[in-house]
Design a protein around this motif. Structure first.
Motif, PDB file in Angstrom:
ATOM      1  N   GLU A  27      89.048  56.847 -18.393  1.00 36.92           N
ATOM      2  CA  GLU A  27      88.925  56.598 -19.825  1.00 36.92           C
ATOM      3  C   GLU A  27      89.128  57.908 -20.572  1.00 36.92           C
ATOM      4  N   VAL A  28      89.849  57.848 -21.679  1.00 35.07           N
ATOM      5  CA  VAL A  28      90.040  59.008 -22.541  1.00 35.07           C
ATOM      6  C   VAL A  28      89.357  58.725 -23.872  1.00 35.07           C
ATOM      7  N   VAL A  29      88.561  59.683 -24.320  1.00 36.05           N
ATOM      8  CA  VAL A  29      87.830  59.539 -25.568  1.00 36.05           C
ATOM      9  C   VAL A  29      88.141  60.741 -26.455  1.00 36.05           C
ATOM     10  N   ALA A  30      87.642  60.721 -27.664  1.00 35.96           N
ATOM     11  CA  ALA A  30      87.881  61.826 -28.585  1.00 35.96           C
ATOM     12  C   ALA A  30      87.385  63.132 -27.983  1.00 35.96           C
ATOM     13  N   ALA A  31      88.106  64.207 -28.276  1.00 35.08           N
ATOM     14  CA  ALA A  31      87.714  65.514 -27.749  1.00 35.08           C
ATOM     15  C   ALA A  31      86.268  65.811 -28.110  1.00 35.08           C
ATOM     16  N   GLY A  32      85.521  66.295 -27.125  1.00 35.40           N
ATOM     17  CA  GLY A  32      84.129  66.647 -27.333  1.00 35.40           C
ATOM     18  C   GLY A  32      83.142  65.519 -27.120  1.00 35.40           C
ATOM     19  N   SER A  33      83.636  64.311 -26.825  1.00 31.59           N
ATOM     20  CA  SER A  33      82.719  63.174 -26.690  1.00 31.59           C
ATOM     21  C   SER A  33      82.668  62.588 -25.284  1.00 31.59           C
ATOM     22  N   ALA A  34      83.285  63.267 -24.309  1.00 32.71           N
ATOM     23  CA  ALA A  34      83.288  62.741 -22.933  1.00 32.71           C
ATOM     24  C   ALA A  34      81.872  62.649 -22.371  1.00 32.71           C
ATOM     25  N   ARG A  35      81.063  63.678 -22.636  1.00 32.64           N
ATOM     26  CA  ARG A  35      79.687  63.658 -22.121  1.00 32.64           C
ATOM     27  C   ARG A  35      78.904  62.481 -22.700  1.00 32.64           C
ATOM     28  N   ASP A  36      79.004  62.271 -24.007  1.00 40.98           N
ATOM     29  CA  ASP A  36      78.279  61.175 -24.640  1.00 40.98           C
ATOM     30  C   ASP A  36      78.711  59.829 -24.061  1.00 40.98           C
ATOM     31  N   ARG A  37      80.007  59.664 -23.867  1.00 33.47           N
ATOM     32  CA  ARG A  37      80.499  58.397 -23.321  1.00 33.47           C
ATOM     33  C   ARG A  37      80.046  58.204 -21.885  1.00 33.47           C
ATOM     34  N   ALA A  38      80.085  59.261 -21.079  1.00 38.51           N
ATOM     35  CA  ALA A  38      79.639  59.151 -19.686  1.00 38.51           C
ATOM     36  C   ALA A  38      78.157  58.802 -19.622  1.00 38.51           C
ATOM     37  N   LEU A  39      77.358  59.419 -20.478  1.00 42.73           N
ATOM     38  CA  LEU A  39      75.926  59.105 -20.511  1.00 42.73           C
ATOM     39  C   LEU A  39      75.693  57.673 -20.987  1.00 42.73           C
ATOM     40  N   GLU A  40      76.520  57.224 -21.928  1.00 44.69           N
ATOM     41  CA  GLU A  40      76.408  55.837 -22.400  1.00 44.69           C
ATOM     42  C   GLU A  40      76.670  54.862 -21.251  1.00 44.69           C
ATOM     43  N   LEU A  41      77.736  55.127 -20.500  1.00 47.51           N
ATOM     44  CA  LEU A  41      78.053  54.267 -19.360  1.00 47.51           C
ATOM     45  C   LEU A  41      76.971  54.338 -18.291  1.00 47.51           C
ATOM     46  N   ALA A  42      76.467  55.545 -18.025  1.00 45.79           N
ATOM     47  CA  ALA A  42      75.429  55.712 -17.011  1.00 45.79           C
ATOM     48  C   ALA A  42      74.158  54.980 -17.405  1.00 45.79           C
ATOM     49  N   THR A  43      73.835  55.005 -18.684  1.00 45.16           N
ATOM     50  CA  THR A  43      72.641  54.302 -19.169  1.00 45.16           C
ATOM     51  C   THR A  43      72.812  52.797 -19.018  1.00 45.16           C
ATOM     52  N   LEU A  44      74.016  52.294 -19.313  1.00 46.44           N
ATOM     53  CA  LEU A  44      74.294  50.878 -19.110  1.00 46.44           C
ATOM     54  C   LEU A  44      74.126  50.499 -17.642  1.00 46.44           C
ATOM     55  N   ILE A  45      74.686  51.318 -16.754  1.00 47.91           N
ATOM     56  CA  ILE A  45      74.577  51.070 -15.313  1.00 47.91           C
ATOM     57  C   ILE A  45      73.119  51.083 -14.868  1.00 47.91           C
ATOM     58  N   ALA A  46      72.366  52.055 -15.372  1.00 45.67           N
ATOM     59  CA  ALA A  46      70.973  52.219 -14.960  1.00 45.67           C
ATOM     60  C   ALA A  46      70.096  51.051 -15.388  1.00 45.67           C
ATOM     61  N   GLY A  47      70.562  50.251 -16.336  1.00 49.49           N
ATOM     62  CA  GLY A  47      69.792  49.088 -16.768  1.00 49.49           C
ATOM     63  C   GLY A  47      69.944  47.892 -15.857  1.00 49.49           C
ATOM     64  N   HIS A  48      70.867  47.965 -14.925  1.00 46.90           N
ATOM     65  CA  HIS A  48      71.083  46.852 -14.003  1.00 46.90           C
ATOM     66  C   HIS A  48      70.257  47.044 -12.718  1.00 46.90           C
ATOM     67  N   SER A  49      70.307  46.057 -11.865  1.00 45.20           N
ATOM     68  CA  SER A  49      69.498  46.063 -10.645  1.00 45.20           C
ATOM     69  C   SER A  49      69.789  47.276  -9.773  1.00 45.20           C
ATOM     70  N   PRO A  50      68.785  48.112  -9.497  1.00 43.41           N
ATOM     71  CA  PRO A  50      69.015  49.262  -8.616  1.00 43.41           C
ATOM     72  C   PRO A  50      69.503  48.848  -7.229  1.00 43.41           C
ATOM     73  N   VAL A  51      68.931  47.789  -6.699  1.00 43.51           N
ATOM     74  CA  VAL A  51      69.359  47.316  -5.385  1.00 43.51           C
ATOM     75  C   VAL A  51      70.792  46.792  -5.461  1.00 43.51           C
ATOM     76  N   GLY A  52      71.098  46.072  -6.521  1.00 49.30           N
ATOM     77  CA  GLY A  52      72.434  45.538  -6.684  1.00 49.30           C
ATOM     78  C   GLY A  52      73.481  46.634  -6.826  1.00 49.30           C
ATOM     79  N   ILE A  53      73.195  47.625  -7.661  1.00 50.33           N
ATOM     80  CA  ILE A  53      74.154  48.708  -7.883  1.00 50.33           C
ATOM     81  C   ILE A  53      74.380  49.511  -6.607  1.00 50.33           C
ATOM     82  N   ARG A  54      73.301  49.888  -5.930  1.00 56.49           N
ATOM     83  CA  ARG A  54      73.450  50.651  -4.691  1.00 56.49           C
ATOM     84  C   ARG A  54      74.206  49.853  -3.637  1.00 56.49           C
ATOM     85  N   SER A  55      73.909  48.567  -3.542  1.00 56.61           N
ATOM     86  CA  SER A  55      74.562  47.731  -2.537  1.00 56.61           C
ATOM     87  C   SER A  55      76.031  47.529  -2.862  1.00 56.61           C
ATOM     88  N   ALA A  56      76.351  47.360  -4.147  1.00 55.33           N
ATOM     89  CA  ALA A  56      77.746  47.197  -4.543  1.00 55.33           C
ATOM     90  C   ALA A  56      78.552  48.455  -4.227  1.00 55.33           C
TER      91      ALA A  56
END
Length: 264
Positions: A185-214
Motif C-alpha cells: 500500500e502507498v499512502v501520503a508521504a509521512g503517513s506510512a507509520r500511522d497507516r501501519a498502526l491503524e492496520l495493526a490495531t484492526l488486526i489486534a482486535g480480532h481473535s488472537p488464536v485465529g490470527i496466529r493460526s492463520a
C-alpha cells in the motif's frame, strides 16, 4: 563502553497489544551494525514469546530512511572470521522478524535499501509513504541480498520481477514498487507509520488464536503442494475450532457485541 539503544519499543492500543519497534540510528540512516542486529534479534525473540502481543509494526525515527541496509563502514574493517561471526547475528535479526508468530507490518518512509528492504520483506505487510524508494543493490558491491531478499522477494513478486530488481540493483519509487508487488500500500508521504498502526490495531482486535493460526497456516503452506497445504490448514482450523476464542467469537456474534477475547 555502553552500546547505545538503536531500537525503541512502544506499545499501542487498547490492552497494549500492538508493539511498535522503532529503528533509531539517525547518524547512519539506520544502517544495520552488529550491535543493531543484536538488538533487533533480541527484541523479536522476546516478542515471539510474549502472548500479549497481537501485531508488530516496524517503523523508523529517521525521516529520510527506513533503513539503508548493512553498515558497510563497519563491515569494511572486518576480517573474514569477524564477518562470519557477524553473519550469525544478522541472520538472527532478519530471521527474528520473519519468525514472529503474529502479523508484522513495515512502515517505510524514505530509503529502504538492501538489508533495510529485507527487514520489510520479512514482514507480512508493507506500507510505504509516497516518497519512499526501495531496492536491493547488493550485487553492485560484490555480494547478494543475504537477509532473505533472494527468497522473500521472489516469493512475493515472482521470478522475473525479482530477477530484474536484484540483477539491476536499481532503486524504484513507491508507486512502481506497489505496481510490482514489492509493497502492499502507498499512502501520503509521512503517513506510512500511522497507516501501519491503524492496520495493526484492526488486526489486534480480532481473535488472537485465529490470527496466529492463520499466519502459521499461510507460512507453512506457502511452499508445499496443495494437498499438503490443505492438511496444514485443517490442523490450524482444528486449533481454532476447539478454542475459547471460537466460543467467544460465536457468542459475541449471536449477541451482537464486540468479542472479549480470552487471555492467550
Amino acid at each position: 563502553m555502553t552500546t547505545p539503544v538503536m531500537l525503541r519499543e512502544t506499545r499501542h492500543g487498547e490492552g497494549d497489544h500492538v508493539v511498535e519497534l522503532v529503528l533509531d540510528r539517525p547518524e547512519a540512516l539506520n544502517a544495520i551494525s552488529t550491535a543493531f542486529a543484536e538488538q533487533i534479534a533480541s527484541a523479536t525473540r522476546r516478542l515471539a514469546d510474549d502472548r500479549s502481543v497481537r501485531a508488530v509494526v516496524l517503523s523508523s525515527a529517521v525521516e529520510r530512511a527506513f533503513c539503508v541496509g548493512a553498515d558497510l563502514k563497519e563491515r569494511n574493517g572486518l576480517s573474514d572470521a569477524e564477518l562470519m561471526a557477524q553473519r550469525v547475528i544478522t541472520r538472527g535479526a532478519y530471521g527474528g522478524v520473519l519468525a514472529l508468530p503474529v502479523p508484522a507490518l513495515a512502515a517505510i518512509e524514505g530509503f529502504a535499501l538492501g538489508g533495510g528492504l529485507e527487514l520489510a520483506l520479512a514482514c507480512d505487510l508493507i506500507v510505504a509513504g509516497q516518497g519512499a524508494q526501495v531496492g536491493l543493490p547488493e550485487v553492485s558491491v560484490g555480494v547478494i541480498p543475504g537477509g532473505g531478499g533472494t527468497q522473500l522477494l521472489t516469493r512475493r513478486v515472482g521470478w522475473s520481477r525479482a530477477a530484474s530488481l536484484i540483477f539491476t540493483a536499481r532503486r524504484v519509487p513507491a508507486q512502481e514498487a506497489a505496481a510490482l508487488g514489492v509493497v502492499d500500500e502507498v499512502v501520503a508521504a509521512g503517513s506510512a507509520r500511522d497507516r501501519a498502526l491503524e492496520l495493526a490495531t484492526l488486526i489486534a482486535g480480532h481473535s488472537p488464536v485465529g490470527i496466529r493460526s492463520a499466519k502459521r497456516a499461510m507460512r507453512l503452506g506457502a511452499d508445499v503442494d496443495l494437498a499438503t497445504g490443505l492438511e496444514v490448514e485443517d490442523a490450524a482450523w482444528r486449533t481454532t475450532a476447539f478454542s475459547a476464542d471460537r466460543q467467544e467469537g460465536v457468542s459475541a456474534f449471536a449477541e451482537r457485541r464486540r468479542p472479549r477475547w480470552p487471555d492467550v
